[in-house]
Design a protein around this motif. Structure first.
Motif, PDB file in Angstrom:
ATOM      1  N   VAL A  95       0.849  -1.188   0.000  1.00 42.26           N
ATOM      2  CA  VAL A  95       0.000   0.000   0.000  1.00 42.26           C
ATOM      3  C   VAL A  95       0.885   1.239   0.000  1.00 42.26           C
ATOM      4  O   VAL A  95       2.047   1.188   0.416  1.00 42.26           O
ATOM      5  CB  VAL A  95      -0.952   0.009   1.218  1.00 42.26           C
ATOM      6  CG1 VAL A  95      -1.890  -1.194   1.180  1.00 42.26           C
ATOM      7  CG2 VAL A  95      -0.156   0.009   2.527  1.00 42.26           C
ATOM      8  N   PRO A  96       0.371   2.376  -0.454  1.00 36.46           N
ATOM      9  CA  PRO A  96       1.203   3.587  -0.486  1.00 36.46           C
ATOM     10  C   PRO A  96       1.688   3.977   0.909  1.00 36.46           C
ATOM     11  O   PRO A  96       0.935   3.905   1.881  1.00 36.46           O
ATOM     12  CB  PRO A  96       0.250   4.647  -1.053  1.00 36.46           C
ATOM     13  CG  PRO A  96      -0.808   3.892  -1.760  1.00 36.46           C
ATOM     14  CD  PRO A  96      -0.969   2.606  -1.024  1.00 36.46           C
ATOM     15  N   TRP A  97       2.933   4.365   0.990  1.00 35.34           N
ATOM     16  CA  TRP A  97       3.530   4.849   2.234  1.00 35.34           C
ATOM     17  C   TRP A  97       4.273   6.134   1.908  1.00 35.34           C
ATOM     18  O   TRP A  97       5.223   6.137   1.126  1.00 35.34           O
ATOM     19  CB  TRP A  97       4.489   3.810   2.814  1.00 35.34           C
ATOM     20  CG  TRP A  97       5.092   4.203   4.136  1.00 35.34           C
ATOM     21  CD1 TRP A  97       6.256   4.880   4.339  1.00 35.34           C
ATOM     22  CD2 TRP A  97       4.575   3.935   5.442  1.00 35.34           C
ATOM     23  NE1 TRP A  97       6.495   5.051   5.684  1.00 35.34           N
ATOM     24  CE2 TRP A  97       5.471   4.487   6.386  1.00 35.34           C
ATOM     25  CE3 TRP A  97       3.430   3.284   5.901  1.00 35.34           C
ATOM     26  CZ2 TRP A  97       5.263   4.391   7.755  1.00 35.34           C
ATOM     27  CZ3 TRP A  97       3.229   3.203   7.275  1.00 35.34           C
ATOM     28  CH2 TRP A  97       4.140   3.740   8.183  1.00 35.34           C
ATOM     29  N   LEU A  98       3.818   7.241   2.475  1.00 33.22           N
ATOM     30  CA  LEU A  98       4.391   8.556   2.185  1.00 33.22           C
ATOM     31  C   LEU A  98       5.247   9.017   3.356  1.00 33.22           C
ATOM     32  O   LEU A  98       4.756   9.202   4.466  1.00 33.22           O
ATOM     33  CB  LEU A  98       3.279   9.572   1.922  1.00 33.22           C
ATOM     34  CG  LEU A  98       3.726  11.030   1.730  1.00 33.22           C
ATOM     35  CD1 LEU A  98       4.661  11.166   0.531  1.00 33.22           C
ATOM     36  CD2 LEU A  98       2.515  11.941   1.576  1.00 33.22           C
ATOM     37  N   ALA A 155      -3.415  12.811  -4.982  1.00 31.09           N
ATOM     38  CA  ALA A 155      -2.046  12.649  -5.477  1.00 31.09           C
ATOM     39  C   ALA A 155      -1.467  11.302  -5.058  1.00 31.09           C
ATOM     40  O   ALA A 155      -0.850  10.601  -5.870  1.00 31.09           O
ATOM     41  CB  ALA A 155      -1.164  13.785  -4.958  1.00 31.09           C
ATOM     42  N   VAL A 156      -1.671  10.928  -3.796  1.00 26.96           N
ATOM     43  CA  VAL A 156      -1.173   9.635  -3.311  1.00 26.96           C
ATOM     44  C   VAL A 156      -1.807   8.499  -4.094  1.00 26.96           C
ATOM     45  O   VAL A 156      -1.124   7.558  -4.533  1.00 26.96           O
ATOM     46  CB  VAL A 156      -1.439   9.490  -1.800  1.00 26.96           C
ATOM     47  CG1 VAL A 156      -1.147   8.064  -1.329  1.00 26.96           C
ATOM     48  CG2 VAL A 156      -0.583  10.488  -1.017  1.00 26.96           C
ATOM     49  N   ARG A 157      -3.112   8.565  -4.294  1.00 25.63           N
ATOM     50  CA  ARG A 157      -3.807   7.505  -5.034  1.00 25.63           C
ATOM     51  C   ARG A 157      -3.336   7.446  -6.489  1.00 25.63           C
ATOM     52  O   ARG A 157      -3.123   6.363  -7.044  1.00 25.63           O
ATOM     53  CB  ARG A 157      -5.321   7.710  -4.981  1.00 25.63           C
ATOM     54  CG  ARG A 157      -5.932   7.498  -3.604  1.00 25.63           C
ATOM     55  CD  ARG A 157      -7.435   7.250  -3.705  1.00 25.63           C
ATOM     56  NE  ARG A 157      -8.140   8.314  -4.409  1.00 25.63           N
ATOM     57  CZ  ARG A 157      -8.632   9.398  -3.831  1.00 25.63           C
ATOM     58  NH1 ARG A 157      -8.479   9.577  -2.511  1.00 25.63           N
ATOM     59  NH2 ARG A 157      -9.274  10.319  -4.532  1.00 25.63           N
ATOM     60  N   ALA A 158      -3.174   8.618  -7.107  1.00 28.23           N
ATOM     61  CA  ALA A 158      -2.760   8.652  -8.509  1.00 28.23           C
ATOM     62  C   ALA A 158      -1.372   8.062  -8.691  1.00 28.23           C
ATOM     63  O   ALA A 158      -1.113   7.321  -9.654  1.00 28.23           O
ATOM     64  CB  ALA A 158      -2.800  10.092  -9.029  1.00 28.23           C
ATOM     65  N   GLY A 183       1.913   2.667  -9.968  1.00 34.70           N
ATOM     66  CA  GLY A 183       2.863   1.698  -9.427  1.00 34.70           C
ATOM     67  C   GLY A 183       3.844   2.264  -8.435  1.00 34.70           C
ATOM     68  O   GLY A 183       4.769   1.570  -7.993  1.00 34.70           O
ATOM     69  N   HIS A 184       3.665   3.534  -8.059  1.00 38.34           N
ATOM     70  CA  HIS A 184       4.565   4.190  -7.107  1.00 38.34           C
ATOM     71  C   HIS A 184       3.946   4.134  -5.708  1.00 38.34           C
ATOM     72  O   HIS A 184       3.057   4.938  -5.389  1.00 38.34           O
ATOM     73  CB  HIS A 184       4.805   5.640  -7.515  1.00 38.34           C
ATOM     74  CG  HIS A 184       5.383   5.807  -8.882  1.00 38.34           C
ATOM     75  ND1 HIS A 184       6.445   5.068  -9.351  1.00 38.34           N
ATOM     76  CD2 HIS A 184       5.035   6.644  -9.909  1.00 38.34           C
ATOM     77  CE1 HIS A 184       6.744   5.431 -10.582  1.00 38.34           C
ATOM     78  NE2 HIS A 184       5.890   6.385 -10.943  1.00 38.34           N
ATOM     79  N   THR A 185       4.389   3.205  -4.896  1.00 39.16           N
ATOM     80  CA  THR A 185       3.835   3.076  -3.544  1.00 39.16           C
ATOM     81  C   THR A 185       4.833   3.492  -2.466  1.00 39.16           C
ATOM     82  O   THR A 185       4.437   3.782  -1.344  1.00 39.16           O
ATOM     83  CB  THR A 185       3.376   1.639  -3.279  1.00 39.16           C
ATOM     84  OG1 THR A 185       4.475   0.738  -3.509  1.00 39.16           O
ATOM     85  CG2 THR A 185       2.217   1.256  -4.191  1.00 39.16           C
ATOM     86  N   ARG A 186       6.120   3.506  -2.791  1.00 34.23           N
ATOM     87  CA  ARG A 186       7.146   3.978  -1.844  1.00 34.23           C
ATOM     88  C   ARG A 186       7.387   5.447  -2.168  1.00 34.23           C
ATOM     89  O   ARG A 186       8.166   5.789  -3.055  1.00 34.23           O
ATOM     90  CB  ARG A 186       8.411   3.134  -1.970  1.00 34.23           C
ATOM     91  CG  ARG A 186       8.255   1.724  -1.385  1.00 34.23           C
ATOM     92  CD  ARG A 186       9.328   0.772  -1.848  1.00 34.23           C
ATOM     93  NE  ARG A 186       9.051   0.311  -3.200  1.00 34.23           N
ATOM     94  CZ  ARG A 186       9.143  -0.954  -3.609  1.00 34.23           C
ATOM     95  NH1 ARG A 186       9.487  -1.896  -2.750  1.00 34.23           N
ATOM     96  NH2 ARG A 186       8.881  -1.281  -4.854  1.00 34.23           N
ATOM     97  N   GLY A 214       3.129  21.071   4.627  1.00 34.50           N
ATOM     98  CA  GLY A 214       1.998  21.498   5.441  1.00 34.50           C
ATOM     99  C   GLY A 214       0.675  21.010   4.874  1.00 34.50           C
ATOM    100  O   GLY A 214      -0.224  20.597   5.622  1.00 34.50           O
ATOM    101  N   GLN A 215       0.541  21.018   3.560  1.00 30.52           N
ATOM    102  CA  GLN A 215      -0.682  20.522   2.934  1.00 30.52           C
ATOM    103  C   GLN A 215      -0.851  19.022   3.155  1.00 30.52           C
ATOM    104  O   GLN A 215      -1.961  18.538   3.404  1.00 30.52           O
ATOM    105  CB  GLN A 215      -0.655  20.838   1.434  1.00 30.52           C
ATOM    106  CG  GLN A 215      -0.745  22.326   1.120  1.00 30.52           C
ATOM    107  CD  GLN A 215      -0.460  22.635  -0.344  1.00 30.52           C
ATOM    108  OE1 GLN A 215       0.008  21.780  -1.097  1.00 30.52           O
ATOM    109  NE2 GLN A 215      -0.733  23.869  -0.745  1.00 30.52           N
ATOM    110  N   LEU A 216       0.243  18.293   3.063  1.00 28.67           N
ATOM    111  CA  LEU A 216       0.182  16.842   3.271  1.00 28.67           C
ATOM    112  C   LEU A 216      -0.174  16.518   4.723  1.00 28.67           C
ATOM    113  O   LEU A 216      -0.957  15.600   4.989  1.00 28.67           O
ATOM    114  CB  LEU A 216       1.526  16.210   2.906  1.00 28.67           C
ATOM    115  CG  LEU A 216       1.968  16.375   1.446  1.00 28.67           C
ATOM    116  CD1 LEU A 216       3.380  15.847   1.260  1.00 28.67           C
ATOM    117  CD2 LEU A 216       1.006  15.691   0.502  1.00 28.67           C
TER     118      LEU A 216
END
Length: 268
Positions: free
Chosen positions: A49-52, A188-191, A196-199, A210-212
């Motif tokens: 799963v995405p991890w930011l 943005a995270v979902r897109a 294929g970019h989850t890391r 600040g927005q994130l």
């Protein structure tokens, strides 16, 4: 002197020939840093799963920059961690203003991480994803003109069509991540995950971070606390509107070298 202050059972650099927490005058290897900052692995049989995560540097008095740049408050080890975090990531998300101020260039492939990236199914280097509502970008820069991996531009559906076309003509891939002019962090995270970019790694700047934070999509903060004082009116590492309730993060690991602290925090 280099020290490790263990917080969890996670693999982290240890002193050469000694126990965790002891002094170590040698340089941490890239392999040790990669283990210390590894992305969480999915559960057996589960999908990644995405991890930011964010990577930022701050002085003791809260400045994220000096004279508009982060380099004066950084050091060599901070830059090694910076490079390691990039080498672990699928994509680096950065605000357009930071691209302009810091003179961003494409991420480069590093031989030390080539095998690990190939084994993980990653491209030779992470893509750079520039967040911009206006698309006021210098498309002649190497970031757009000659990247190893095509640069992404995250923008909103209301972006000027001629600027979208210009970015695409320059070789960038434009990704719509908002219904208006700007980018919506969760979109943005979902897109990026759909590509294929989850890391995910963000290097700011402060307004984007600040927005994130406000959107509740930040999973991890890697922050270097620089033993410097700058005073002045420099930005903090995160700016913009405050959140209704402060968000609590847990300390995962902490490294120390000559007064610099390298902390890793995850959302609780």
């Amino acid at each position: 002197m280099r020290r490790l202050f263990p917080v969890t059972d996670q693999t982290v650099p240890t002193a050469s020939g000694g126990s965790a927490g002891g002094p170590d005058d040698r340089e941490w290897s890239l392999a040790e840093l990669a283990a210390a900052y590894a992305y969480p692995e999915p559960a057996p049989g589960g999908e990644r799963v995405p991890w930011l995560r964010a990577n930022m540097v701050s002085t003791l008095d809260g400045a994220a920059q000096h004279d508009g740049k982060s380099q004066p408050i950084s050091n060599a080890t901070d830059m090694r961690i910076f490079g390691t975090l990039r080498a672990l990531a699928d994509v680096v998300v950065v605000g357009a203003e930071t691209v302009r101020q810091e003179g961003y260039r494409p991420a480069r492939a590093r031989a030390e991480f080539a095998a690990a990236r190939e084994a993980a199914g990653q491209a030779p280097a992470p893509a750079i994803a520039v967040v911009s509502a206006s698309l006021d970008l210098d498309l002649s820069l190497p970031l757009f003109a000659s990247p190893l991996v095509p640069t992404l531009v995250l923008t909103g559906a209301a972006a000027a069509p001629e600027r979208v076309a210009a970015a695409e003509k320059a070789g960038a891939r434009v990704v719509i991540a908002g219904d208006g002019a700007g980018v919506e962090p969760d979109r943005a995270v979902r897109a990026l995950a759909e590509l294929g970019h989850t890391r995910l790694l963000t290097e700011g700047g402060p307004r984007l971070l600040g927005q994130l934070v406000a959107a509740g999509v930040l999973d991890e903060l890697c922050v270097t606390v620089s033993p410097m004082l700058t005073a002045g009116d420099a930005q903090r590492i995160a700016g913009g509107p405050s959140v209704p309730v402060p968000q609590r993060f847990a300390l995962v690991s902490l490294l120390e070298e000559e007064g610099f602290l390298y902390g890793r925090y995850q959302r609780t």
